[in-house]
Design an enzyme around this catalytic site. Structure first.
Site, mmCIF file in Angstrom:
data_model
loop_
_atom_site.group_PDB
_atom_site.id
_atom_site.type_symbol
_atom_site.label_atom_id
_atom_site.label_comp_id
_atom_site.label_asym_id
_atom_site.label_seq_id
_atom_site.Cartn_x
_atom_site.Cartn_y
_atom_site.Cartn_z
ATOM 1 N N ASP A 1 0.738 -1.282 -0.034
ATOM 2 C CA ASP A 1 -0.022 0.097 0.109
ATOM 3 C C ASP A 1 0.856 1.198 -0.073
ATOM 4 O O ASP A 1 1.686 1.375 0.793
ATOM 5 C CB ASP A 1 -0.910 -0.028 1.111
ATOM 6 N N ASP B 1 -2.880 4.887 -2.558
ATOM 7 C CA ASP B 1 -3.748 5.556 -1.724
ATOM 8 C C ASP B 1 -4.230 7.019 -2.174
ATOM 9 O O ASP B 1 -3.533 7.949 -2.555
ATOM 10 C CB ASP B 1 -3.177 5.670 -0.108
ATOM 11 N N GLU C 1 -6.391 3.942 -6.223
ATOM 12 C CA GLU C 1 -7.601 4.172 -5.333
ATOM 13 C C GLU C 1 -7.977 5.684 -5.849
ATOM 14 O O GLU C 1 -7.051 6.657 -5.584
ATOM 15 C CB GLU C 1 -7.361 4.052 -3.939
ATOM 16 N N ASP D 1 -12.146 0.054 4.222
ATOM 17 C CA ASP D 1 -12.913 1.165 4.307
ATOM 18 C C ASP D 1 -14.560 1.132 4.342
ATOM 19 O O ASP D 1 -15.260 2.093 4.475
ATOM 20 C CB ASP D 1 -12.782 2.253 3.296
HETATM 21 O O1 TEU Z 1 -9.344 6.028 1.609
HETATM 22 C C1 TEU Z 1 -9.640 6.957 0.846
HETATM 23 C C2 TEU Z 1 -11.158 7.700 1.060
HETATM 24 O O2 TEU Z 1 -11.673 8.046 0.138
HETATM 25 C C3 TEU Z 1 -11.831 7.483 2.103
HETATM 26 O O3 TEU Z 1 -12.084 8.683 2.733
HETATM 27 C C4 TEU Z 1 -12.795 6.377 1.941
HETATM 28 O O4 TEU Z 1 -13.585 6.576 1.000
HETATM 29 C C5 TEU Z 1 -13.539 6.539 3.193
HETATM 30 O O5 TEU Z 1 -13.166 6.142 4.355
HETATM 31 C C6 TEU Z 1 -14.911 5.727 2.986
HETATM 32 O O6 TEU Z 1 -15.716 5.693 4.315
HETATM 33 C C7 TEU Z 1 -7.925 5.835 1.795
HETATM 34 C C8 TEU Z 1 -7.761 4.694 2.857
HETATM 35 O O7 TEU Z 1 -8.055 3.570 2.091
HETATM 36 C C9 TEU Z 1 -8.218 4.945 4.035
HETATM 37 O O8 TEU Z 1 -8.192 4.019 4.967
HETATM 38 C C10 TEU Z 1 -7.443 6.310 4.561
HETATM 39 O O9 TEU Z 1 -7.992 6.505 5.566
HETATM 40 C C11 TEU Z 1 -7.731 7.507 3.763
HETATM 41 O O10 TEU Z 1 -7.247 6.982 2.314
HETATM 42 C C12 TEU Z 1 -6.368 8.290 4.215
HETATM 43 O O11 TEU Z 1 -5.074 7.898 3.853
#
Ligand code: TEU
Length: 569
Positions: free
Chosen positions: A98, A206, A265, A339
């Site tokens: 990641d 990310d 992502e 998430d």
């Molecule tokens: O998540 C990106 C993101 O858009 C998140 O706000 C997600 O859509 C949201 O949590 C859904 O409820 C990435 C990672 O996957 C997440 O775990 C991290 O918290 C975030 O980036 C910051 O690095």
């Protein structure tokens, strides 16, 4: 290996904090993963995506990195990492790390130096701005713009030492890196090459579409009922995003393309954008995580505002992505990750009589489409959302901040907000992986950092791995089908029975061979006119998710949560 080896691959996501704890401290670790590699091999996955294991203060469970080239002692050592990598590779499984480079931790040396003074050589490594014109630092509304953080509150934090604010789209301990600065980009590329040279097989990146921002950082529209402005138009897919990703490809991925997988992502990405990001001719990324299907049940107020999604909503959106990337680019396919709430509770039915059938039905829909499927830890067991009882049961910063903002600031009813959290909180995906009916689900011999779902006594790997009718065994068949069938890996996609309100049905076709996937995504029997599936009368049933599916055939009826897959040539 071909540059598109990932077209017939299945990826398994491990959230290390919750996968398996080897030393009894209640937190998952690398040795815990090593102890369960046979589980991954048994399932048949080809790649592991490992959520962050780098040094971190864990404000956002490791998505706040303080040293990209150090393994956090919580998770283990580089010796453990090298043993894990060797163990995966010995089983023919690749490891994708990641990569969190839209932001660092505020405890990263880069940020500490940047914050040390207005004229620090690294000041421009982050987004620093003076208070809004005419207002004193710290005054209400003095933030440089009106953007909100994804984790509630403003997207700016005042540093009293210099009287300037720094941008953080996520927590205040996650300052955004300034990708406009070529020194930042070079430092990131250097780190990425360091990991690839160590033998890792790619990256999940990310919020990588957030790295290019409109440098004027203008105010956004404030949606009705919201406290902050929408910054997304100015940081999602910014003006230089393709330039940055192409530069990354040239400086990091080029020359390794036949070995590695790169997936970005991208919250908010559209099909048009995704065609550009994943068109091989543009040398940017192999695939992206889009969010349209997992935003379908979000109302105008966002993820906490429930708007139930229908089968028609789901299948029309997923079919649109299949058609949109049919001739250019490539889809990632996912229901779950760290998430998202558990799909069997979200789009299935997690009541005991339907949990397994609906988990298999949803798995069928996803795994037999065109794209690369991602299985999130526990999804292969049919793990469900958690009956959280109190706000004290939650750990996730996004969840806890939302509760505080909604209840303490906006004065909303605590019980109503708790219902939103139970439905949607990321902690639904972060409770311990359920290995057995032993205490703490066999995840740890200590006290787990977050309590396991009480259903672990019934839903666990020990009960499923060798049970013919388990979700695990069914997922293993889906993965095996992708490995064996060129139709699944690379066939065309055509939606059929498009307007049926219960059935998600589609045909995959390649070189004269075809599969019909016919899935009832509701708890009621679904009737259809067999004439609408003319030409499939003599097709062979190759997969069914109910005990008696084999006898059913195409007779105009699909049972609640039943999935049927037919083959003809
Ligand atoms: O998540 C990106 C993101 O858009 C998140 O706000 C997600 O859509 C949201 O949590 C859904 O409820 C990435 C990672 O996957 C997440 O775990 C991290 O918290 C975030 O980036 C910051 O690095």
């Amino acid at each position: 290996m071909s540059e598109t080896w990932w077209k017939s691959a299945v990826v398994y996501q491990i959230y290390p904090r919750s996968f398996a704890d080897s030393d009894g401290d209640g937190i998952g670790d690398l040795r815990g993963i090593i102890q369960h590699l046979d589980h991954l091999q048994e399932l048949g996955v080809d790649v592991v995506w490992l959520s962050p294991i780098y040094a971190s203060p864990h404000d956002d469970n490791g998505y706040d990195i303080s040293d990209y080239r150090a393994i956090d002692p919580l998770f283990g050592t580089f010796e453990d990492f090298d043993e894990l990598l060797a163990g995966l590779h010995a089983r023919g499984i690749k490891l994708v790390m990641d990569l969190v480079v839209n932001h660092t931790s505020d405890e990263h040396p880069w940020f500490i130096e940047s914050a040390s003074s207005l004229d620090s050589p690294k000041r421009d490594w982050y987004w620093w701005r003076p208070p809004r014109e005419g207002l004193e630092a710290g005054a209400h509304g003095a933030e440089p713009n009106n953007w909100g953080s994804f984790f509630s509150g403003p997207a700016w934090q005042l540093d009293p030492a210099t009287g300037e604010y720094y941008l953080h789209l996520f927590s205040r301990k996650q300052p955004d890196l300034n990708w406009e600065n070529p020194e930042v980009r070079e430092a990131v590329y250097d780190m990425m090459n360091w990991w690839l040279d160590r033998g890792v097989d790619g990256f999940r990146m990310d919020v990588i579409n957030f790295i290019s921002k409109v440098v004027s950082l203008p105010d956004g529209e404030v949606p009705p009922g919201r406290l902050y402005g929408e910054g997304y138009p100015f940081f999602g897919q910014g003006p230089r995003i393709h330039e940055f990703l192409h530069e990354m490809h040239e400086k990091v991925f080029a020359g390794r393309a036949d070995r590695i997988l790169t997936v970005g992502e991208m919250p908010g990405v559209t099909i048009e954008d995704a065609r550009l990001f994943t068109d091989p001719a543009r040398a940017e990324l192999d695939m992206v995580f889009q969010f349209e299907h997992v935003d379908l049940d979000h109302g105008p107020g966002g993820k906490w505002d429930d708007r139930p999604a229908s089968v028609l909503d789901l299948k029309r959106n997923l079919a649109k992505w299949q058609e949109g990337l049919a001739d250019t680019g490539w889809n990632s396919l996912y229901w779950n990750n760290h998430d998202q709430p558990r799909v069997v509770s979200r789009f299935g039915d997690d009541r005991p009589e339907y949990r397994a059938a609906s988990a298999k039905a949803l798995g069928t829909v996803l795994h037999l489409m065109r794209g690369t499927p991602y299985v999130y830890q526990g999804e292969e067991l049919g793990m469900a959302n958690v009956p959280f009882e109190s706000i004290d049961d939650f750990r996730d910063i996004e969840t806890l901040n939302h509760y505080a903002e909604a209840v303490d600031i906006q004065g909303r009813d605590a019980a109503e907000v708790m219902a939103d959290l139970r439905r949607t909180s990321r902690d639904n995906a972060r409770t311990p992986m359920q290995w057995s009916d032993a205490p703490a689900a066999g995840f740890t011999t200590g006290t787990p950092w977050i309590a396991p779902n009480p259903d672990y006594v019934l839903v666990n790997a020990a009960a499923e791995t060798h049970a013919a009718d388990s979700v695990f065994s069914y997922y293993r068949q889906l993965i095996d089908l992708r490995h064996r069938s060129a139709v699944v890996a690379d066939g065309d996609f055509t939606l059929v029975l498009a307007d049926h309100p219960q059935l998600f049905a589609y045909v995959r076709e390649r070189d004269g061979k075809a599969l019909l996937v016919l899935v009832n995504l509701t708890g009621e029997p679904a009737r259809y006119d067999p004439a609408d599936l003319a030409g499939w009368e003599d097709a062979a049933l190759v997969l069914g998710n109910l005990a008696d599916s084999v006898d059913r055939g195409l007779r105009g009826l699909v049972e609640p949560w039943e999935a049927l897959v037919f083959e003809r040539s």
